[in-house]
Each structure stands twice: as structure tokens, then as C-alpha cells.
Scaffold this active site. Structure first.
Site, PDB file in Angstrom:
ATOM      1  N   TYR A  68      -8.538  -3.944 -14.112  1.00 15.60           N
ATOM      2  CA  TYR A  68      -7.754  -5.115 -13.726  1.00 15.60           C
ATOM      3  C   TYR A  68      -7.748  -6.189 -14.807  1.00 15.60           C
ATOM      4  O   TYR A  68      -6.808  -6.955 -14.911  1.00 15.60           O
ATOM      5  CB  TYR A  68      -8.310  -5.732 -12.437  1.00 15.60           C
ATOM      6  CG  TYR A  68      -7.831  -5.083 -11.174  1.00 15.60           C
ATOM      7  CD1 TYR A  68      -8.158  -3.766 -10.873  1.00 15.60           C
ATOM      8  CD2 TYR A  68      -7.052  -5.794 -10.262  1.00 15.60           C
ATOM      9  CE1 TYR A  68      -7.724  -3.176  -9.700  1.00 15.60           C
ATOM     10  CE2 TYR A  68      -6.618  -5.211  -9.081  1.00 15.60           C
ATOM     11  CZ  TYR A  68      -6.962  -3.898  -8.810  1.00 15.60           C
ATOM     12  OH  TYR A  68      -6.527  -3.342  -7.640  1.00 15.60           O
TER      13      TYR A  68
ATOM     14  N   LYS B 287     -17.121   7.858 -11.654  1.00 17.25           N
ATOM     15  CA  LYS B 287     -16.516   9.095 -12.167  1.00 17.25           C
ATOM     16  C   LYS B 287     -17.273   9.446 -13.440  1.00 17.25           C
ATOM     17  O   LYS B 287     -16.706   9.546 -14.538  1.00 17.25           O
ATOM     18  CB  LYS B 287     -15.006   8.853 -12.407  1.00 17.25           C
ATOM     19  CG  LYS B 287     -14.210  10.102 -12.721  1.00 17.25           C
ATOM     20  CD  LYS B 287     -13.994  11.017 -11.525  1.00 17.25           C
ATOM     21  CE  LYS B 287     -13.280  12.289 -11.960  1.00 17.25           C
ATOM     22  NZ  LYS B 287     -13.229  13.305 -10.888  1.00 17.25           N
TER      23      LYS B 287
ATOM     24  N   ASP C 215     -13.708  11.013  -6.259  1.00 19.10           N
ATOM     25  CA  ASP C 215     -12.874  11.971  -5.523  1.00 19.10           C
ATOM     26  C   ASP C 215     -13.636  12.537  -4.328  1.00 19.10           C
ATOM     27  O   ASP C 215     -13.087  12.686  -3.230  1.00 19.10           O
ATOM     28  CB  ASP C 215     -12.332  13.075  -6.447  1.00 19.10           C
ATOM     29  CG  ASP C 215     -13.393  13.712  -7.331  1.00 19.10           C
ATOM     30  OD1 ASP C 215     -14.554  13.242  -7.338  1.00 19.10           O
ATOM     31  OD2 ASP C 215     -13.063  14.706  -8.026  1.00 19.10           O
TER      32      ASP C 215
ATOM     33  N   ASP D 161     -10.628  -0.774  -4.679  1.00 18.13           N
ATOM     34  CA  ASP D 161      -9.321  -1.124  -4.117  1.00 18.13           C
ATOM     35  C   ASP D 161      -8.791   0.073  -3.308  1.00 18.13           C
ATOM     36  O   ASP D 161      -8.362  -0.068  -2.165  1.00 18.13           O
ATOM     37  CB  ASP D 161      -8.356  -1.471  -5.258  1.00 18.13           C
ATOM     38  CG  ASP D 161      -6.968  -1.805  -4.750  1.00 18.13           C
ATOM     39  OD1 ASP D 161      -6.868  -2.571  -3.764  1.00 18.13           O
ATOM     40  OD2 ASP D 161      -5.983  -1.294  -5.315  1.00 18.13           O
TER      41      ASP D 161
ATOM     42  N   ASP E 273      -8.775   0.634   1.131  1.00 19.89           N
ATOM     43  CA  ASP E 273      -7.582   0.887   1.951  1.00 19.89           C
ATOM     44  C   ASP E 273      -7.790   2.130   2.807  1.00 19.89           C
ATOM     45  O   ASP E 273      -7.418   2.169   3.982  1.00 19.89           O
ATOM     46  CB  ASP E 273      -6.337   1.101   1.073  1.00 19.89           C
ATOM     47  CG  ASP E 273      -5.540  -0.185   0.872  1.00 19.89           C
ATOM     48  OD1 ASP E 273      -6.158  -1.255   0.879  1.00 19.89           O
ATOM     49  OD2 ASP E 273      -4.305  -0.096   0.708  1.00 19.89           O
TER      50      ASP E 273
END
Ligand code: IPM
Ligand code: MN
Length: 365
Positions: free
Chosen positions: A139, A187, A219, A243, A247
């Protein structure tokens, strides 16, 4: 307590009106002096001033104890590049306030268990807190931009040990107050930033021997969230992973509209529902205000340090849901009566005031 209210765009003003009302009423019930000021951010601010985060807004926010935000973003600006869009107002706001730890609790609400896309036996008992690093990663990483006549674009993922350490401490401390389990998500099989993340979190864990730490690749985490959500207590992760995963976690509870967030660790705390501006339903008085209202509860918990006021609001939300009231997003199919944004907000406010007064009367005895 000085709170700047930023309604923002889309359904932001509608849900924020409800949360600001609950905030004011519950503060009054607990005799917490409260001063509020409303300012523009996002698309609304671009239209009025040309900037998504005008200096007046910034000045008001940085001189507050907390900011209560609705939502930011509007399709009107879809043609603009990222650096000119309403969302940049939110990112500048986050930077100006300095909060780096974004707390996003996601728990099964018993009254809504059948609104979850997951089967009851899988979802029942789910109760997690996502701690999302909010000021680093893709970001904000430099350099970023378009190149080669816009035939290429690039962003930079960058983390320092200090940035990971400070958010890890918040997550471990939160785990300590909960079920003492922390899952760090990265990751690390592919990214250097994730290797640094994992090493750093492992080192910080040494200071919290009472908290059980495990690591998951992002993942795999996304998969476990839908196959086995009760395995999670606190999830700690970087900005973009957080983020996305929040959700996913939110929608498991029945609706994105339900979830609040708090951003702490900086000079000024920031409270916002995790949902976006939902332009397709804006202005129709149908949006779910509960995520926004629950954000006001978090404000009492973390900024005002008044747990009773926070619980009064959270209990009021559960009470109204247990009574069977639903906004459209959480209504089961074929349901006859659906509450509007304002009706839902008014019911929660009335209950929260009642619960707050009961608590005060109890203290008076
Ligand atoms: C959120 C939102 C924001 C984010 C957008 C609006 C910039 O999706 O708070 O999750 O990506 O952080
Ligand atoms: Mn998001």
C-alpha cells in the site's frame, strides 16, 4: 474526548449517522464528555475541495482523540489512477494518524448463524481477531508507479523489522487476552518480506511464552478460513493479505456489513466498519449500520477505555438481532419485515442507552 466524524462516500454518511448517534448517546449515559466535529474525506472531499484529504480535515483529525469514519470510494472516480482516487484520502488519513495495528474481529453471531455461507456445524463457535498491519507493505512501498508509456506498472512490498515487531506485539498482547493462540500469515515460500516477517514474529514470540504461535501461508489460510474457521484465534498478517482475508472472514459471519475495525498504536485511533462505500445501495436507507455502530463500541473500548460502554453497545446489537430484526443484507429469503438503516440504528441506540443506564444505576447502589 474529541472525536472527528468522517462520513465519506456512498453508504458512509448513512451508517456513520447511526454510529455517531450511538456514540453521543452512550457517552452521555456514562457521563463521558464528548465533542464531535464532522469533516469531508474521499470523493465527497474531492468534489468540495479538489482533495480527498483536505488540510482542514487533517487538522481536525490530528487534534482529536479518535476518528470515526463511514466509508470511502465512489464509481464517479473510477477513471482516475490510484493516486488521485478517493481511497487515497483514506490512506493519507491512516498515515496522518499513525495507527499501524488494524483490529478486525470476526465472530459467529448466534442469531445469524444461518446467514453464514458455511454450514452451521463448521461455522458455529468461530471467534477470531484479525490483526492487519496497516501502514506498510504494497500500500505504501516506494517506488511505485507506471512506466514505459504506461505499458508497465510496479509496486513495492517492503517491511522493516521494526514495523513487523510493533504490530506483532499488539497481536501477541491481544492473544493473551483471548485464547492465547496466534497464527502469523505470510508467503514465506516466495517473498523475502515474508521471510523477514516470519523470523521477526518468531523472535517476538519469545517474549510471550504463554501464547501458542503457528505460521500459515496466505493461500492455506484462505482455505482454512472456509473449511475450519474455529481453528483461529488471533491472525496476524501484513497489509494486503489482511485486507483480503478480513473480507473473507467478514462474509462468513453473514454479511460484510456486520464487522467493525479499530486502528491503534498511533497518535490518534481510527474506527471504521470494514465494508466499503457500496455505491449500488447508497442513499436508499437499506445499508446495514451494525459494522459502523460496533466500531463506536470499539472506540469506547480502546480510546475511552470504558469497557462497560463498549459492552452496552455490543449487547444492544445482539439484543436487536435476537429479537429478529434484520437489515436486507442479513435477512433470510422470503422474510416479511426488513429494517431500514435508520430503524436498525434507532433500535440499537435505544437499547444501548437502556443498558448503559442500567449499568450506571447499578454503580450508584
Ligand atoms: C479496507 C478497504 C480499504 C483498504 C480501501 C478502501 C483503501 O478495502 O479498509 O479494507 O484496502 O484498506
Ligand atoms: Mn478491504
Amino acid at each position: 474526548m474529541k472525536v472527528t466524524i468522517l462520513p465519506g462516500d456512498g453508504i458512509g454518511p448513512e451508517v456513520c449517522r447511526q454510529s455517531a448517534h450511538v456514540l453521543a448517546e452512550v457517552a452521555a449515559a456514562f457521563d463521558i464528555p464528548l465533542e464531535t466535529e464532522e469533516h469531508l474525506v474521499g470523493g465527497a472531499a474531492i468534489n468540495a475541495t479538489g482533495s480527498p484529504f483536505p488540510p482542514e480535515t487533517e487538522a481536525a483529525c490530528v487534534s482529536s482523540n479518535a476518528v470515526l469514519l463511514g466509508a470511502v470510494g465512489s464509481p464517479e472516480f473510477d477513471h482516475l489512477p490510484p493516486q488521485e482516487r478517493p481511497e487515497i484520502g483514506l490512506l493519507k488519513l491512516r498515515q496522518a494518524l499513525g495507527g499501524f495495528a488494524n483490529l478486525r474481529p470476526a465472530a459467529a453471531v448466534p442469531a445469524l448463524i444461518d446467514s453464514s455461507p458455511l454450514r452451521r456445524e463448521i461455522f458455529e463457535g468461530t471467534d477470531m481477531l484479525i490483526v492487519r498491519e496497516l501502514l506498510g507493505g504494497l500500500y505504501f512501498g516506494q517506488p511505485r508507479g507506471f512506466a514505459d508509456n504506461d505499458t508497465e506498472a510496479f509496486n513495492t512490498m517492503r517491511y522493516s523489522v521494526a514495523e513487523v515487531e510493533r504490530v506483532a506485539h499488539v497481536a501477541f498482547q491481544a492473544a493473551r487476552r483471548r485464547r492465547k493462540k496466534l497464527t502469523s500469515v505470510d508467503k514465506a515460500n516466495v517473498l523475502e518480506t515474508s521471510r523477514l516477517w516470519r523470523q521477526t514474529v518468531t523472535k517476538v514470540a519469545g517474549e510471550y511464552p504463554d501464547v501458542a504461535l503457528d505460521h500459515l501461508f496466505v493461500d492455506a489460510c484462505a482455505m482454512h478460513l472456509v473449511t475450519d474457521p474455529t481453528r483461529f484465534d488471533v491472525i496476524l498478517t501484513e497489509n494486503l493479505f489482511g485486507d483480503i482475508l478480513s473480507d473473507e472472514a467478514a462474509v462468513l459471519t453473514g454479511s460484510l456489513g456486520m464487522l467493525p475495525s479499530a486502528t491503534i498504536g498511533g497518535a490518534v485511533d481510527l474506527y471504521e466498519p470494514i465494508h466499503g462505500s457500496a455505491p449500488e445501495i447508497a442513499g436508499k436507507n437499506v445499508a446495514n449500520p451494525l459494522g459502523a455502530i460496533a466500531s463506536a463500541a470499539m472506540l469506547f473500548r480502546y480510546t475511552a477505555k470504558n469497557e462497560e460502554a463498549a459492552v452496552a453497545i455490543e449487547d444492544a446489537i445482539n439484543w436487536v438481532l435476537n429479537k429478529g430484526h434484520r437489515t436486507a443484507d442479513i435477512a433470510e429469503e422470503g422474510r416479511m419485515s426488513i429494517s431500514s438503516t435508520t430503524e436498525m440504528g434507532a433500535m440499537v441506540a435505544a437499547r444501548a442507552i437502556e443498558f448503559a443506564n442500567v449499568k450506571n444505576a447499578y454503580h450508584a447502589v
